[in-house]
Motif scaffolding. Structure first.
Motif, PDB file in Angstrom:
ATOM      1  N   THR A 211       0.845  -1.193   0.000  1.00  0.00           N
ATOM      2  CA  THR A 211       0.000   0.000   0.000  1.00  0.00           C
ATOM      3  C   THR A 211       0.880   1.243   0.000  1.00  0.00           C
ATOM      4  OG1 THR A 211      -1.775  -1.098   1.209  1.00  0.00           O
ATOM      5  CG2 THR A 211      -1.772   1.298   1.239  1.00  0.00           C
ATOM      6  N   THR A 212       0.543   2.201  -0.847  1.00  0.00           N
ATOM      7  CA  THR A 212       1.260   3.477  -0.860  1.00  0.00           C
ATOM      8  C   THR A 212       0.277   4.605  -0.569  1.00  0.00           C
ATOM      9  OG1 THR A 212       0.926   3.903  -3.226  1.00  0.00           O
ATOM     10  CG2 THR A 212       2.862   2.606  -2.592  1.00  0.00           C
ATOM     11  N   VAL A 213       0.772   5.635   0.089  1.00  0.00           N
ATOM     12  CA  VAL A 213      -0.029   6.827   0.374  1.00  0.00           C
ATOM     13  C   VAL A 213       0.645   8.015  -0.281  1.00  0.00           C
ATOM     14  CG1 VAL A 213      -0.980   8.315   2.155  1.00  0.00           C
ATOM     15  CG2 VAL A 213      -0.839   5.854   2.550  1.00  0.00           C
ATOM     16  N   GLU A 214      -0.124   8.764  -1.050  1.00  0.00           N
ATOM     17  CA  GLU A 214       0.426   9.907  -1.786  1.00  0.00           C
ATOM     18  C   GLU A 214       0.792  11.054  -0.849  1.00  0.00           C
ATOM     19  OE1 GLU A 214       1.113  10.182  -4.867  1.00  0.00           O
ATOM     20  OE2 GLU A 214       0.122   8.473  -5.825  1.00  0.00           O
ATOM     21  N   TRP A 215       1.637  11.923  -1.349  1.00  0.00           N
ATOM     22  CA  TRP A 215       1.971  13.136  -0.611  1.00  0.00           C
ATOM     23  C   TRP A 215       0.767  14.067  -0.539  1.00  0.00           C
ATOM     24  CZ3 TRP A 215       6.548  14.910   1.668  1.00  0.00           C
ATOM     25  CH2 TRP A 215       7.630  14.045   1.552  1.00  0.00           C
ATOM     26  N   LEU A 216       0.696  14.822   0.524  1.00  0.00           N
ATOM     27  CA  LEU A 216      -0.343  15.836   0.666  1.00  0.00           C
ATOM     28  C   LEU A 216       0.026  17.038  -0.205  1.00  0.00           C
ATOM     29  CD1 LEU A 216      -2.927  16.414   2.303  1.00  0.00           C
ATOM     30  CD2 LEU A 216      -1.486  17.482   4.038  1.00  0.00           C
ATOM     31  N   ASP A 217      -0.902  17.477  -1.035  1.00  0.00           N
ATOM     32  CA  ASP A 217      -0.650  18.597  -1.938  1.00  0.00           C
ATOM     33  C   ASP A 217      -0.813  19.912  -1.176  1.00  0.00           C
ATOM     34  OD1 ASP A 217      -0.289  20.306  -4.010  1.00  0.00           O
ATOM     35  OD2 ASP A 217      -2.126  19.779  -5.092  1.00  0.00           O
ATOM     36  N   LEU A 218       0.281  20.630  -0.991  1.00  0.00           N
ATOM     37  CA  LEU A 218       0.262  21.897  -0.257  1.00  0.00           C
ATOM     38  C   LEU A 218       0.661  23.082  -1.139  1.00  0.00           C
ATOM     39  CD1 LEU A 218       2.049  20.674   3.017  1.00  0.00           C
ATOM     40  CD2 LEU A 218      -0.387  21.152   2.748  1.00  0.00           C
ATOM     41  N   GLU A 219       0.632  22.883  -2.444  1.00  0.00           N
ATOM     42  CA  GLU A 219       1.107  23.941  -3.326  1.00  0.00           C
ATOM     43  C   GLU A 219       0.252  25.202  -3.211  1.00  0.00           C
ATOM     44  OE1 GLU A 219       3.600  25.933  -5.320  1.00  0.00           O
ATOM     45  OE2 GLU A 219       3.980  23.834  -4.816  1.00  0.00           O
ATOM     46  N   ASP A 220      -1.077  25.050  -3.120  1.00  0.00           N
ATOM     47  CA  ASP A 220      -1.946  26.228  -2.984  1.00  0.00           C
ATOM     48  C   ASP A 220      -1.658  26.966  -1.684  1.00  0.00           C
ATOM     49  OD1 ASP A 220      -3.145  25.636  -5.366  1.00  0.00           O
ATOM     50  OD2 ASP A 220      -4.907  24.681  -4.486  1.00  0.00           O
ATOM     51  N   GLU A 221      -1.423  26.220  -0.608  1.00  0.00           N
ATOM     52  CA  GLU A 221      -1.124  26.844   0.674  1.00  0.00           C
ATOM     53  C   GLU A 221       0.197  27.605   0.619  1.00  0.00           C
ATOM     54  OE1 GLU A 221      -2.366  23.909   0.288  1.00  0.00           O
ATOM     55  OE2 GLU A 221      -4.213  23.903   1.470  1.00  0.00           O
ATOM     56  N   TYR A 222       1.201  27.033  -0.044  1.00  0.00           N
ATOM     57  CA  TYR A 222       2.491  27.720  -0.125  1.00  0.00           C
ATOM     58  C   TYR A 222       2.431  28.933  -1.048  1.00  0.00           C
ATOM     59  CZ  TYR A 222       5.310  24.636   2.735  1.00  0.00           C
ATOM     60  OH  TYR A 222       5.848  23.977   3.809  1.00  0.00           O
ATOM     61  N   GLU A 223       1.590  28.868  -2.054  1.00  0.00           N
ATOM     62  CA  GLU A 223       1.421  30.029  -2.916  1.00  0.00           C
ATOM     63  C   GLU A 223       0.798  31.179  -2.125  1.00  0.00           C
ATOM     64  OE1 GLU A 223       1.403  32.817  -5.658  1.00  0.00           O
ATOM     65  OE2 GLU A 223       2.450  30.890  -5.825  1.00  0.00           O
ATOM     66  N   ARG A 224      -0.186  30.852  -1.276  1.00  0.00           N
ATOM     67  CA  ARG A 224      -0.796  31.877  -0.432  1.00  0.00           C
ATOM     68  C   ARG A 224       0.224  32.418   0.564  1.00  0.00           C
ATOM     69  NH1 ARG A 224      -5.392  31.093   4.258  1.00  0.00           N
ATOM     70  NH2 ARG A 224      -5.503  33.300   4.858  1.00  0.00           N
ATOM     71  N   LEU A 225       1.069  31.527   1.124  1.00  0.00           N
ATOM     72  CA  LEU A 225       2.087  31.968   2.072  1.00  0.00           C
ATOM     73  C   LEU A 225       3.056  32.933   1.403  1.00  0.00           C
ATOM     74  CD1 LEU A 225       3.480  31.806   4.817  1.00  0.00           C
ATOM     75  CD2 LEU A 225       4.690  29.767   3.988  1.00  0.00           C
ATOM     76  N   ARG A 226       3.483  32.620   0.187  1.00  0.00           N
ATOM     77  CA  ARG A 226       4.398  33.524  -0.524  1.00  0.00           C
ATOM     78  C   ARG A 226       3.736  34.885  -0.756  1.00  0.00           C
ATOM     79  NH1 ARG A 226       5.861  28.505  -3.095  1.00  0.00           N
ATOM     80  NH2 ARG A 226       4.191  28.757  -4.619  1.00  0.00           N
ATOM     81  N   ARG A 227       2.464  34.869  -1.093  1.00  0.00           N
ATOM     82  CA  ARG A 227       1.746  36.119  -1.343  1.00  0.00           C
ATOM     83  C   ARG A 227       1.650  36.969  -0.070  1.00  0.00           C
ATOM     84  NH1 ARG A 227      -2.136  33.875  -3.574  1.00  0.00           N
ATOM     85  NH2 ARG A 227      -3.678  33.807  -1.896  1.00  0.00           N
ATOM     86  N   GLU A 228       1.319  36.315   1.053  1.00  0.00           N
ATOM     87  CA  GLU A 228       1.199  37.047   2.316  1.00  0.00           C
ATOM     88  C   GLU A 228       2.563  37.553   2.787  1.00  0.00           C
ATOM     89  OE1 GLU A 228      -1.500  37.927   3.418  1.00  0.00           O
ATOM     90  OE2 GLU A 228      -3.036  36.497   2.798  1.00  0.00           O
ATOM     91  N   GLN A 229       3.619  36.776   2.535  1.00  0.00           N
ATOM     92  CA  GLN A 229       4.958  37.219   2.935  1.00  0.00           C
ATOM     93  C   GLN A 229       5.426  38.403   2.091  1.00  0.00           C
ATOM     94  OE1 GLN A 229       7.009  33.425   2.622  1.00  0.00           O
ATOM     95  NE2 GLN A 229       7.119  33.224   4.848  1.00  0.00           N
ATOM     96  N   ARG A 230       5.049  38.416   0.819  1.00  0.00           N
ATOM     97  CA  ARG A 230       5.382  39.578  -0.019  1.00  0.00           C
ATOM     98  C   ARG A 230       4.683  40.824   0.513  1.00  0.00           C
ATOM     99  NH1 ARG A 230       4.882  35.878  -4.425  1.00  0.00           N
ATOM    100  NH2 ARG A 230       2.744  36.557  -4.793  1.00  0.00           N
ATOM    101  N   ASN A 231       3.414  40.668   0.904  1.00  0.00           N
ATOM    102  CA  ASN A 231       2.687  41.808   1.469  1.00  0.00           C
ATOM    103  C   ASN A 231       3.335  42.290   2.763  1.00  0.00           C
ATOM    104  OD1 ASN A 231       0.819  41.748  -0.603  1.00  0.00           O
ATOM    105  ND2 ASN A 231      -0.651  40.481   0.515  1.00  0.00           N
ATOM    106  N   LEU A 232       3.825  41.347   3.570  1.00  0.00           N
ATOM    107  CA  LEU A 232       4.471  41.709   4.834  1.00  0.00           C
ATOM    108  C   LEU A 232       5.753  42.495   4.575  1.00  0.00           C
ATOM    109  CD1 LEU A 232       4.624  41.473   7.935  1.00  0.00           C
ATOM    110  CD2 LEU A 232       5.883  39.325   7.603  1.00  0.00           C
ATOM    111  N   SER A 233       6.510  42.110   3.545  1.00  0.00           N
ATOM    112  CA  SER A 233       7.784  42.782   3.264  1.00  0.00           C
ATOM    113  C   SER A 233       7.577  44.233   2.834  1.00  0.00           C
ATOM    114  CB  SER A 233       8.540  42.019   2.165  1.00  0.00           C
ATOM    115  OG  SER A 233       7.850  42.091   0.929  1.00  0.00           O
ATOM    116  N   ARG A 234       6.372  44.577   2.398  1.00  0.00           N
ATOM    117  CA  ARG A 234       6.089  45.950   1.948  1.00  0.00           C
ATOM    118  C   ARG A 234       5.635  46.857   3.087  1.00  0.00           C
ATOM    119  NH1 ARG A 234       3.021  42.959  -2.248  1.00  0.00           N
ATOM    120  NH2 ARG A 234       4.383  42.664  -4.057  1.00  0.00           N
TER     121      ARG A 234
END
Length: 413
Positions: A211-234
């Protein structure tokens, strides 16, 4: 057995102000304990016992320390020496460590009441609420999502303010081992009721039974994190806008942590319920994160947390969980034991000695299973060929998607 229950807290504005004040005073006490230790001669460092004996004198000299509950103050002293012990153990293992640093207000976020100084009122609130009283602070409302078990003893209570600004209360519980389910007899374990787990790269986990279990897809969450961090840097550092945006970044990070933890809870619960014994690799996660390739995915995997959850639930569900030496599990053939070097991009195992072929991670999971039996003093049944336990072809592997685990909390489809 020791474990904890954590609850969201909703203090009133007045009580929250007192919680903040006590947090800061405990931080000052921690820093003072550190200062006393650092400024003592190398051959005459004060012990935890010495520092606790100094508390009455400090309370007279600095009345602000007298505002603290005695047991909570002692827990803060113990906190410094606990951190000191961890630092010493890391140094003994060869890690390059420095010294404990002064705690800033943004870094010191929790206070523990040990043995006394707190009360739990389960009847004061509604069915979903309860109240906790902290000595010299007041009553704090908590969302009582799960009751404290009747057979559990509360040893300590901790209040914490997260980086998001939310308050939480945690109860340190202890349960007599006699009330826990009995684990199956070791002699009853075999390949049918036991499983080996390979913590993989392409798949999150691969079990010895295919039995194999796939990785949890967190790409959308990391994209949001990058966006919020860019806003913080401003934002201007230290301004109200910066503080509000900092909380937004903290909330996104918290969402990622919770999503990973929830995923792990579902997988580990399924494993300890389905099998009598679970064998897993004892990975050096710190060393793996220091490698340049795929470091973020390894951190998202939170494998050490995954193993800790397995061990914690093993006692609750009556299951054996054993960590085994991970070195060579990928190279070693599960059938004949001959080692074959495999670059990381080679995903299949093909033994040049006995001809055994299977998926690379399936072979590693089988080796983990066999090493687990050896760790328990059990021999591998000669009548049980490897092919009957692990998938011999990649088409036989049963894949479980991340969405299926999240929705159903099960490894089976």
């Amino acid at each position: 057995m020791e474990y904890s229950h954590r609850y969201r807290a909703y203090p009133t504005d007045e009580v929250a102000e007192r919680l903040e004040h006590h947090l800061d005073v405990h931080r000052q006490l921690y820093n003072h304990v550190r200062w006393e230790y650092e400024n003592s001669p190398a051959d005459d460092k004060p012990s935890e016992y010495d520092q606790n004996n100094n508390l009455p004198e400090w309370k007279q000299r600095w009345p602000i320390f007298a505002e603290l509950h005695s047991k909570a103050a002692q827990a803060t002293v113990a906190r410094f020496y606990h951190n000191l012990t961890i630092l010493r153990k890391l140094k003994e293992k060869g890690y390059d460590v420095g010294r404990l640093t002064r705690q800033a207000p943004s870094e010191y976020r929790s206070v523990t009441y040990n043995q006394s100084g707190f009360d739990l009122d389960e009847k004061r609130g509604h069915d979903t609420d309860a109240y906790v009283r902290f000595s010299k602070i007041g009553w704090v409302k908590i969302r009582y999502s799960r009751p404290i078990p009747d057979h559990a003893t509360i040893n300590e209570v901790t209040f914490k303010k997260e980086t998001t600004g939310e308050w939480f209360v945690s109860f340190g519980l202890e349960t007599d081992d006699a009330v826990l389910p009995e684990k199956p007899d070791v002699d009853s374990l075999d390949a049918s009721n036991s499983v080996g787990i390979d913590l993989g790269i392409q798949k999150y986990i691969h079990t010895s039974d295919g039995t194999t279990v796939e990785w949890l897809d967190l790409e959308d969450e990391y994209e949001r994190l990058r966006r919020e961090q860019r806003n913080l840097s401003r934002k201007e550092h230290g301004s109200n806008n910066w503080e509000n945006q900092r909380k937004q970044v903290a909330k996104v990070k918290r969402h990622i942590r919770r999503k990973v933890l929830d995923y792990q809870h579902k997988i580990t619960t399924c494993l300890v319920r389905e099998y009598d014994a679970v064998f897993v690799e004892d990975l050096d996660v710190t060393e793996m994160l220091e490698q340049s390739h795929n470091a973020r995915n390894k951190q998202d995997a939170a494998w050490r947390q995954f193993i800790q959850l397995l061990e914690y639930k093993a006692d609750l569900y009556g299951c054996h969980v054993v960590q085994v030496e991970p070195k060579g599990t990928t190279k070693e053939c599960a059938r004949c034991g001959v080692e074959t070097a495999k670059p990381i991009w080679v995903r299949d195992h093909s033994c040049p000695s006995c001809g055994f072929e299977t998926d690379r991670d399936a072979n590693a999971a089988m080796n983990v299973l066999k090493r687990g039996f050896a760790a328990l003093g059990l021999g591998w049944p000669e009548s049980t060929p490897v092919e009957t336990v692990t998938a011999t072809d990649t088409d036989d592997i049963h894949e479980v998607s991340a969405s299926h685990v999240v929705e159903t909390g099960s490894l089976s489809s």
